[in-house]
Design an enzyme around this catalytic site. Structure first.
Site, PDB file in Angstrom:
ATOM      1  N   CYS A  75       0.818  -1.223   0.000  1.00  0.00           N
ATOM      2  CA  CYS A  75       0.000   0.000   0.000  1.00  0.00           C
ATOM      3  C   CYS A  75       0.845   1.264   0.000  1.00  0.00           C
ATOM      4  O   CYS A  75       0.323   2.355  -0.220  1.00  0.00           O
ATOM      5  CB  CYS A  75      -0.938  -0.009   1.200  1.00  0.00           C
ATOM      6  SG  CYS A  75      -1.946  -1.472   1.232  1.00  0.00           S
TER       7      CYS A  75
ATOM      8  N   HIS B  89      -3.505   6.705   3.580  1.00  0.00           N
ATOM      9  CA  HIS B  89      -3.936   5.422   3.002  1.00  0.00           C
ATOM     10  C   HIS B  89      -5.338   5.076   3.513  1.00  0.00           C
ATOM     11  O   HIS B  89      -5.597   5.137   4.721  1.00  0.00           O
ATOM     12  CB  HIS B  89      -2.932   4.333   3.385  1.00  0.00           C
ATOM     13  CG  HIS B  89      -3.327   2.975   2.936  1.00  0.00           C
ATOM     14  ND1 HIS B  89      -3.884   2.730   1.705  1.00  0.00           N
ATOM     15  CD2 HIS B  89      -3.261   1.762   3.555  1.00  0.00           C
ATOM     16  CE1 HIS B  89      -4.140   1.444   1.582  1.00  0.00           C
ATOM     17  NE2 HIS B  89      -3.783   0.831   2.691  1.00  0.00           N
TER      18      HIS B  89
ATOM     19  N   ASN C 121     -10.293  -0.388   0.287  1.00  0.00           N
ATOM     20  CA  ASN C 121      -8.832  -0.286   0.301  1.00  0.00           C
ATOM     21  C   ASN C 121      -8.303  -0.747  -1.058  1.00  0.00           C
ATOM     22  O   ASN C 121      -8.375  -1.925  -1.383  1.00  0.00           O
ATOM     23  CB  ASN C 121      -8.290  -1.169   1.436  1.00  0.00           C
ATOM     24  CG  ASN C 121      -6.772  -1.146   1.533  1.00  0.00           C
ATOM     25  OD1 ASN C 121      -6.093  -0.713   0.605  1.00  0.00           O
ATOM     26  ND2 ASN C 121      -6.249  -1.624   2.643  1.00  0.00           N
TER      27      ASN C 121
HETATM   28  N1  ACO Z   1     -18.245  -9.158   9.253  1.00  0.00           N
HETATM   29  C1  ACO Z   1     -18.664  -9.515  10.486  1.00  0.00           C
HETATM   30  N2  ACO Z   1     -17.815  -9.883  11.457  1.00  0.00           N
HETATM   31  C2  ACO Z   1     -16.498  -9.903  11.161  1.00  0.00           C
HETATM   32  C3  ACO Z   1     -15.998  -9.546   9.892  1.00  0.00           C
HETATM   33  C4  ACO Z   1     -16.930  -9.168   8.914  1.00  0.00           C
HETATM   34  N3  ACO Z   1     -16.563  -8.801   7.667  1.00  0.00           N
HETATM   35  N4  ACO Z   1     -14.654  -9.650   9.913  1.00  0.00           N
HETATM   36  C5  ACO Z   1     -14.313 -10.047  11.135  1.00  0.00           C
HETATM   37  N5  ACO Z   1     -15.424 -10.208  11.895  1.00  0.00           N
HETATM   38  C6  ACO Z   1     -15.541 -10.619  13.272  1.00  0.00           C
HETATM   39  C7  ACO Z   1     -14.362 -11.415  13.782  1.00  0.00           C
HETATM   40  O1  ACO Z   1     -14.481 -12.777  13.432  1.00  0.00           O
HETATM   41  C8  ACO Z   1     -14.463 -11.194  15.280  1.00  0.00           C
HETATM   42  O2  ACO Z   1     -15.430 -12.057  15.777  1.00  0.00           O
HETATM   43  P1  ACO Z   1     -15.251 -12.725  17.237  1.00  0.00           P
HETATM   44  O3  ACO Z   1     -15.197 -11.567  18.196  1.00  0.00           O
HETATM   45  O4  ACO Z   1     -16.464 -13.565  17.360  1.00  0.00           O
HETATM   46  O5  ACO Z   1     -13.966 -13.489  17.163  1.00  0.00           O
HETATM   47  C9  ACO Z   1     -15.024  -9.770  15.393  1.00  0.00           C
HETATM   48  O6  ACO Z   1     -15.576  -9.458  14.107  1.00  0.00           O
HETATM   49  C10 ACO Z   1     -13.981  -8.744  15.736  1.00  0.00           C
HETATM   50  O7  ACO Z   1     -12.855  -8.912  14.896  1.00  0.00           O
HETATM   51  P2  ACO Z   1     -11.641  -7.941  14.972  1.00  0.00           P
HETATM   52  O8  ACO Z   1     -10.575  -8.421  14.027  1.00  0.00           O
HETATM   53  O9  ACO Z   1     -11.281  -7.694  16.399  1.00  0.00           O
HETATM   54  O10 ACO Z   1     -12.291  -6.603  14.384  1.00  0.00           O
HETATM   55  P3  ACO Z   1     -11.673  -5.176  14.306  1.00  0.00           P
HETATM   56  O11 ACO Z   1     -12.524  -4.208  14.970  1.00  0.00           O
HETATM   57  O12 ACO Z   1     -10.206  -5.198  14.632  1.00  0.00           O
HETATM   58  O13 ACO Z   1     -11.807  -4.876  12.745  1.00  0.00           O
HETATM   59  C11 ACO Z   1     -10.482  -4.828  10.767  1.00  0.00           C
HETATM   60  C12 ACO Z   1     -11.131  -5.701  11.805  1.00  0.00           C
HETATM   61  C13 ACO Z   1     -11.549  -4.033  10.046  1.00  0.00           C
HETATM   62  C14 ACO Z   1      -9.775  -5.734   9.759  1.00  0.00           C
HETATM   63  C15 ACO Z   1      -9.480  -3.868  11.438  1.00  0.00           C
HETATM   64  O14 ACO Z   1      -8.648  -4.586  12.326  1.00  0.00           O
HETATM   65  C16 ACO Z   1      -8.633  -3.153  10.440  1.00  0.00           C
HETATM   66  O15 ACO Z   1      -9.095  -2.355   9.650  1.00  0.00           O
HETATM   67  N6  ACO Z   1      -7.305  -3.384  10.480  1.00  0.00           N
HETATM   68  C17 ACO Z   1      -6.412  -2.800   9.520  1.00  0.00           C
HETATM   69  C18 ACO Z   1      -6.472  -3.642   8.298  1.00  0.00           C
HETATM   70  C19 ACO Z   1      -5.617  -3.087   7.220  1.00  0.00           C
HETATM   71  O16 ACO Z   1      -5.283  -1.939   7.198  1.00  0.00           O
HETATM   72  N7  ACO Z   1      -5.239  -3.953   6.278  1.00  0.00           N
HETATM   73  C20 ACO Z   1      -4.487  -3.644   5.181  1.00  0.00           C
HETATM   74  C21 ACO Z   1      -3.126  -3.091   5.526  1.00  0.00           C
HETATM   75  S1  ACO Z   1      -1.980  -3.200   4.312  1.00  0.00           S
HETATM   76  C22 ACO Z   1      -2.824  -2.778   3.025  1.00  0.00           C
HETATM   77  O17 ACO Z   1      -3.571  -1.831   3.091  1.00  0.00           O
HETATM   78  C23 ACO Z   1      -2.799  -3.664   1.811  1.00  0.00           C
END
Ligand code: ACO
Length: 308
Positions: free
Chosen positions: A114, A236, A266
């Site tokens: 990214c 980003h 993204n």
């Molecule tokens: N729909 C519903 N529930 C979901 C989904 C979904 N799409 N995805 C995950 N969950 C669930 C999980 O299974 C978990 O359930 P559990 O509590 O029963 O185990 C719950 O939601 C919470 O999951 P978390 O991972 O704690 O959720 P969080 O609030 O951290 O959000 C997210 C996840 C959106 C991925 C966040 O961590 C994020 O944005 N991180 C950065 C990701 C990123 O930037 N990636 C790319 C970087 S590099 C690049 O850009 C290529």
């Protein structure tokens, strides 16, 4: 220090729009979860044979037309991508042919996840200082949905496809950059030859909210300006909550942040380029404005550039 000037930009996205509701038909998710946790509403998916080259060329043509330059004066093409149509040849070489650019150029792909657009700006700055030609063409083009497991709700809701392009020339306008790498395959990776995206979502989130404010501070300090003197912040588009947290940490209002994550998701390397293009198109970014562009991603890589 020799800086760069972005003469014009362009962008392209595939035709097919995918809503949160569409994704809820495929995996166990909901519009509410996706909107609340990420800020995303829509993203574009390449379909019907749309290629990385199609998007890259479309964005590049728009940028070249808007710059009003003679394309024979382009001496370097960089395509930031991790999803080229081929492992080799580089997408940048295919762009040279597709756009009928001079043969007397250097053209290559750049893999920085990214951070690709930001690393590309810095690389182009160096290249332009050594080339005889006047202009450089930077493109960031990603079809990450090719590498998304559409049964994995943890990743498939996050990514969209798209491309951005910029025609660049050397200039004495203000330029300050801070870049970094901390080799770590676990934040986000795609295994060769045909793996899907594997991501440590929470780790990435924590890294971004802890490190990016310092990165921005370092770049702003290096530019000799203050946070208040930066007119626009383009970060980003990985998660709206990440952007909001960073805005709060550096004490700047959200109005100064260009946000379009709701429309594109993204788009990896293309994300800051698409946002830059949109803000120039709609008149938010004006010629003399100072803009900070900042990205982080696979590698781990990170970079921030103050332009103007
Ligand atoms: N729909 C519903 N529930 C979901 C989904 C979904 N799409 N995805 C995950 N969950 C669930 C999980 O299974 C978990 O359930 P559990 O509590 O029963 O185990 C719950 O939601 C919470 O999951 P978390 O991972 O704690 O959720 P969080 O609030 O951290 O959000 C997210 C996840 C959106 C991925 C966040 O961590 C994020 O944005 N991180 C950065 C990701 C990123 O930037 N990636 C790319 C970087 S590099 C690049 O850009 C290529």
């Amino acid at each position: 220090m020799t800086g760069i000037k972005i003469l014009a930009t362009g962008a392209a996205v595939p035709k097919a729009l995918v809503t949160n509701e569409d994704l809820a038909q495929i995996v166990d998710t909901s519009d509410e979860w996706i909107s609340k946790r990420t800020g995303m509403k829509l993203r574009h998916h390449a379909k019907d044979g749309e290629t990385n080259l199609d998007l890259a060329s479309q964005a590049a043509r728009q940028a070249i037309d808007r710059a009003g330059i003679d394309k024979d004066e382009i001496g370097a093409v960089i395509v930031a991508t991790v999803t080229g149509d081929y492992v080799t040849p580089a997408t940048a070489c295919l762009v040279q042919k597709e756009l009928g650019l001079s043969n007397d150029i250097i053209a290559f792909d750049l893999s920085a996840g990214c951070s690709g657009f930001v690393f590309g700006l810095e690389t182009m700055r160096g290249l332009l200082a050594t080339r005889d030609h006047k202009y450089g063409l930077l493109i960031a083009s990603e079809l990450l949905t090719r590498r998304v497991d559409m049964t994995d709700r943890g990743t498939c809701v996050l990514f969209g496809d798209g491309a951005a392009a910029a025609v660049i020339e050397s200039s004495n306008d203000g330029y300050a950059s801070v870049m970094g790498v901390d080799g770590n395959p676990d934040m986000i990776k795609i295994k060769s030859p045909d793996g899907y995206i594997e991501m440590d979502g929470q780790g990435t989130y924590k890294f971004a909210v802890a490190t990016v404010p310092e990165l921005i501070e370092d770049a702003v300090k290096k530019s000799g300006k203050t946070f208040d003197e930066i007119h626009h912040y383009i970060l980003h588009q990985a998660n709206l909550r990440i952007i909001e947290s960073i805005a709060k940490k550096i004490g700047q209002p959200m109005e100064k942040f260009i946000v379009n994550i709701d429309k594109y998701g993204n788009t990896s390397a293309a994300s800051v380029g698409i946002a830059l293009n949109e803000a120039i198109e709609d008149g938010r970014i004006k010629e003399k404005d100072t803009t900070l562009i900042c990205a982080f991603g696979a590698g781990k890589t990170w970079g921030a550039i103050v332009l103007g």
